[in-house]
Design a protein around this motif. Structure first.
Motif, PDB file in Angstrom:
ATOM      1  N   LYS A   1       8.252 -25.216  -2.498  1.00 11.30           N
ATOM      2  CA  LYS A   1       8.072 -26.086  -1.341  1.00 11.30           C
ATOM      3  C   LYS A   1       9.452 -26.423  -0.804  1.00 11.30           C
ATOM      4  N   SER A   2       9.926 -25.587   0.088  1.00 12.71           N
ATOM      5  CA  SER A   2      11.294 -25.696   0.582  1.00 12.71           C
ATOM      6  C   SER A   2      11.322 -25.680   2.096  1.00 12.71           C
ATOM      7  N   GLY A   3      12.279 -26.398   2.678  1.00 11.48           N
ATOM      8  CA  GLY A   3      12.448 -26.376   4.122  1.00 11.48           C
ATOM      9  C   GLY A   3      12.811 -24.991   4.628  1.00 11.48           C
ATOM     10  N   THR A   4      13.422 -24.186   3.764  1.00 13.32           N
ATOM     11  CA  THR A   4      13.774 -22.816   4.130  1.00 13.32           C
ATOM     12  C   THR A   4      12.548 -22.019   4.537  1.00 13.32           C
ATOM     13  N   LEU A   5      11.419 -22.319   3.908  1.00 12.82           N
ATOM     14  CA  LEU A   5      10.201 -21.559   4.182  1.00 12.82           C
ATOM     15  C   LEU A   5       9.645 -21.836   5.574  1.00 12.82           C
ATOM     16  N   ILE A   6      10.090 -22.943   6.187  1.00 14.77           N
ATOM     17  CA  ILE A   6       9.715 -23.205   7.586  1.00 14.77           C
ATOM     18  C   ILE A   6      10.313 -22.117   8.470  1.00 14.77           C
ATOM     19  N   THR A   7      11.571 -21.765   8.184  1.00 11.99           N
ATOM     20  CA  THR A   7      12.226 -20.691   8.927  1.00 11.99           C
ATOM     21  C   THR A   7      11.479 -19.382   8.739  1.00 11.99           C
ATOM     22  N   VAL A   8      11.037 -19.126   7.502  1.00 13.71           N
ATOM     23  CA  VAL A   8      10.292 -17.901   7.205  1.00 13.71           C
ATOM     24  C   VAL A   8       8.990 -17.854   8.003  1.00 13.71           C
ATOM     25  N   ASP A   9       8.260 -18.965   8.026  1.00 13.26           N
ATOM     26  CA  ASP A   9       6.998 -19.018   8.778  1.00 13.26           C
ATOM     27  C   ASP A   9       7.231 -18.719  10.259  1.00 13.26           C
TER      28      ASP A   9
ATOM     29  N   ARG B   1      13.992 -14.660  24.466  1.00 14.44           N
ATOM     30  CA  ARG B   1      12.948 -14.487  25.486  1.00 14.44           C
ATOM     31  C   ARG B   1      11.666 -13.931  24.859  1.00 14.44           C
ATOM     32  N   ASN B   2      11.830 -13.264  23.722  1.00 10.71           N
ATOM     33  CA  ASN B   2      10.693 -12.569  23.112  1.00 10.71           C
ATOM     34  C   ASN B   2       9.967 -13.381  22.049  1.00 10.71           C
ATOM     35  N   ILE B   3      10.379 -14.632  21.795  1.00 10.69           N
ATOM     36  CA  ILE B   3       9.695 -15.435  20.778  1.00 10.69           C
ATOM     37  C   ILE B   3       8.590 -16.264  21.432  1.00 10.69           C
ATOM     38  N   PRO B   4       7.586 -16.701  20.652  1.00 16.76           N
ATOM     39  CA  PRO B   4       6.445 -17.431  21.226  1.00 16.76           C
ATOM     40  C   PRO B   4       6.816 -18.719  21.952  1.00 16.76           C
ATOM     41  N   ASP B   5       7.842 -19.414  21.493  1.00 13.81           N
ATOM     42  CA  ASP B   5       8.205 -20.709  22.083  1.00 13.81           C
ATOM     43  C   ASP B   5       9.686 -20.706  22.437  1.00 13.81           C
ATOM     44  N   PRO B   6      10.080 -19.974  23.489  1.00 10.85           N
ATOM     45  CA  PRO B   6      11.504 -19.891  23.835  1.00 10.85           C
ATOM     46  C   PRO B   6      12.039 -21.226  24.328  1.00 10.85           C
ATOM     47  N   PRO B   7      13.280 -21.551  23.990  1.00 10.76           N
ATOM     48  CA  PRO B   7      13.858 -22.806  24.485  1.00 10.76           C
ATOM     49  C   PRO B   7      14.150 -22.706  25.978  1.00 10.76           C
ATOM     50  N   PHE B   8      13.982 -23.816  26.672  1.00  7.53           N
ATOM     51  CA  PHE B   8      14.297 -23.819  28.105  1.00  7.53           C
ATOM     52  C   PHE B   8      15.797 -23.656  28.314  1.00  7.53           C
TER      53      PHE B   8
ATOM     54  N   TYR C   1      27.261 -17.486  13.796  1.00  9.11           N
ATOM     55  CA  TYR C   1      26.749 -18.452  14.762  1.00  9.11           C
ATOM     56  C   TYR C   1      25.915 -19.502  14.032  1.00  9.11           C
ATOM     57  N   ALA C   2      26.181 -20.770  14.346  1.00  8.26           N
ATOM     58  CA  ALA C   2      25.481 -21.881  13.692  1.00  8.26           C
ATOM     59  C   ALA C   2      24.558 -22.566  14.688  1.00  8.26           C
ATOM     60  N   VAL C   3      23.308 -22.745  14.296  1.00  8.69           N
ATOM     61  CA  VAL C   3      22.329 -23.453  15.134  1.00  8.69           C
ATOM     62  C   VAL C   3      22.117 -24.834  14.518  1.00  8.69           C
ATOM     63  N   LEU C   4      22.410 -25.884  15.273  1.00  4.15           N
ATOM     64  CA  LEU C   4      22.372 -27.247  14.749  1.00  4.15           C
ATOM     65  C   LEU C   4      21.092 -27.981  15.125  1.00  4.15           C
ATOM     66  N   GLY C   5      20.760 -28.982  14.311  1.00  2.00           N
ATOM     67  CA  GLY C   5      19.629 -29.861  14.602  1.00  2.00           C
ATOM     68  C   GLY C   5      20.105 -31.147  15.244  1.00  2.00           C
ATOM     69  N   CYS C   6      21.177 -31.053  16.022  1.00  5.41           N
ATOM     70  CA  CYS C   6      21.761 -32.192  16.748  1.00  5.41           C
ATOM     71  C   CYS C   6      22.546 -31.609  17.918  1.00  5.41           C
ATOM     72  N   GLY C   7      23.262 -32.456  18.641  1.00 11.45           N
ATOM     73  CA  GLY C   7      24.075 -31.948  19.737  1.00 11.45           C
ATOM     74  C   GLY C   7      25.241 -31.104  19.228  1.00 11.45           C
ATOM     75  N   VAL C   8      25.692 -30.150  20.035  1.00 14.54           N
ATOM     76  CA  VAL C   8      26.790 -29.279  19.595  1.00 14.54           C
ATOM     77  C   VAL C   8      28.121 -30.021  19.529  1.00 14.54           C
ATOM     78  N   ASP C   9      28.172 -31.205  20.097  1.00 12.83           N
ATOM     79  CA  ASP C   9      29.401 -32.002  20.031  1.00 12.83           C
ATOM     80  C   ASP C   9      29.484 -32.804  18.738  1.00 12.83           C
TER      81      ASP C   9
ATOM     82  N   PRO D   1      12.214 -27.629  14.308  1.00 10.93           N
ATOM     83  CA  PRO D   1      12.162 -26.847  15.554  1.00 10.93           C
ATOM     84  C   PRO D   1      13.378 -25.943  15.751  1.00 10.93           C
ATOM     85  N   ARG D   2      14.552 -26.374  15.259  1.00  9.47           N
ATOM     86  CA  ARG D   2      15.744 -25.531  15.464  1.00  9.47           C
ATOM     87  C   ARG D   2      15.670 -24.262  14.622  1.00  9.47           C
ATOM     88  N   ASN D   3      14.833 -24.272  13.557  1.00 12.42           N
ATOM     89  CA  ASN D   3      14.735 -23.094  12.692  1.00 12.42           C
ATOM     90  C   ASN D   3      14.176 -21.884  13.428  1.00 12.42           C
TER      91      ASN D   3
END
Length: 366
Positions: A228-236, A86-93, A163-171, A208-210
């Motif tokens: 130049k790593s995708g990990t740094l997207i999470t950092v940003d 709830r406290n992040i700039p772009d909370p998921p619906f 806890y794992a956050v996926l970039g696809c459906g949880v199924d 976006p899932r990061n």
């Protein structure tokens, strides 16, 4: 069930859904809005998507099918919705969950890093998973090959919650090779996604899932990352959310450490040890009773039953591969007189005891 309908309309993201919720009050009111209202708030294209989706959507039946798959649907006004998000700039619906959500009243750390990590990175990821679990700290990551999955696997082995956050459906288990890990996380923690079930993994869905990985954590730890790593997207995204960042330092000649070293130079915290990190995280609260000295000391303890030469040789081993010839020279330089064949026999004993390993004829601390 109306919130689930809204979350699955093509082209309506979290920002639009929350804006509509503010305007109409409830998802049911949004479902019943007029064609004129839909065009005014969504635009013509999205309004067409809305009505097309509504014509084919089985409102009560769709939610039942989720329950049959043991998938929980948690939307923004649900009491179970994570307070951290709830406290992040772009909370998921909404979130889709197999298992359970991280607990709001417990410390949580996101562990991220390179997929093609070094032996050193693997070791640090294991120590993090072990130490955080022992301290009762929740581990959040993306279940990706490399640092993510190694830290989560170790947390599970130690009886911790991850806890794992996926970039696809949880199924959908992604990567498919992590089927066993996926199953264990579902039972010992939770698998989460902002994407509806059936959503296939695509490269554009992962950045976006990061924000969810960092959003669910109090602290983000980067183990290894190229410049130049995708990990740094999470950092940003973590920085945008106001989260603390800690990085594992590496050698300046190691390209896998370029990203971490640069972040440290820019002001990120330095992770010197798991115990130091845990102390900093827990400064605002008491330590969990499950924490143990063994978790702090890692593989440096437990040398009972070692011969003198085994102890000496173990101290010379590192998490970067080294040849037997180099080890032999170091032993001789330290005053230990032994033949190369004798050294190889001692190395073999360490391997049998699970304290060393061989990689392509070179040796590493395990």
């Amino acid at each position: 069930m109306y919130a689930y309908f809204l979350d699955t309309v093509l082209g309506i993201g979290s920002k639009t859904a929350l804006r509509l919720l503010k305007e109409f009050g409830t998802p049911e009111n949004i479902y019943h809005m007029s064609a004129e209202e839909a065009k005014r708030f969504l635009g013509e294209k999205k309004a067409e998507n809305f009505w097309e989706h509504r014509r084919h959507w089985d409102v009560p039946g769709s939610l039942e099918r989720l329950k049959e798959q043991k998938i929980n649907f948690i939307w923004y006004e649900d009491g179970a919705y994570p307070q951290r998000l709830r406290n992040i700039p772009d909370p998921p619906f909404a979130l889709y969950v197999k298992g359970r959500l991280p607990e709001d009243n417990r410390k949580s750390v996101a562990v991220v890093g390179a997929r093609k990590c070094s032996v050193y990175g693997q070791h640090v990821a294991r120590e993090l998973g072990k130490g955080l679990a022992a301290a009762g700290i929740q581990v959040v990551s993306g279940m990706a090959i490399g640092i993510d999955s190694i830290s989560q696997q170790e947390a599970l082995i130690r009886g911790g919650d991850t806890y794992a956050v996926l970039g696809c459906g949880v199924d959908i288990c992604y990567p498919a090779s992590h089927r066993d890990l996926y199953g264990r996380i579902c039972s010992q923690g939770g698998v989460l996604s902002t994407y509806p079930p059936g959503t296939q993994p695509k490269s554009e869905l992962f950045p976006p899932r990061n924000r969810i990985i960092s959003g669910l954590a109090d602290v983000v730890v980067v183990v290894e990352a190229k410049e130049k790593s995708g990990t740094l997207i999470t950092v940003d995204m973590a920085l945008e959310q106001g989260k603390e960042i800690y990085c594992v330092p590496g050698r300046i000649t190691d390209r896998l450490s370029d990203g971490c070293n640069k972040l440290i130079a820019q002001g990120a915290g330095v992770m010197l040890s798991v115990s130091d990190l845990v102390e900093k995280i827990m400064e605002q609260g008491a330590y969990d009773s499950r924490i143990t000295e063994e978790a702090y000391q890692g593989n440096e303890t437990g040398h009972e039953g070692f011969s003198r030469r085994e102890k000496l040789l173990y101290q010379l081993l590192d998490y970067d591969p080294v040849s037997a010839q180099q080890l032999h020279l170091q032993m001789l330089a330290g005053g230990e007189k032994l033949e190369l064949q004798e050294l190889l026999e001692v190395l073999w004993e360490l391997i049998l005891k699970g304290k060393a390993d061989t990689i392509g004829g070179w040796y590493v601390k395990k």
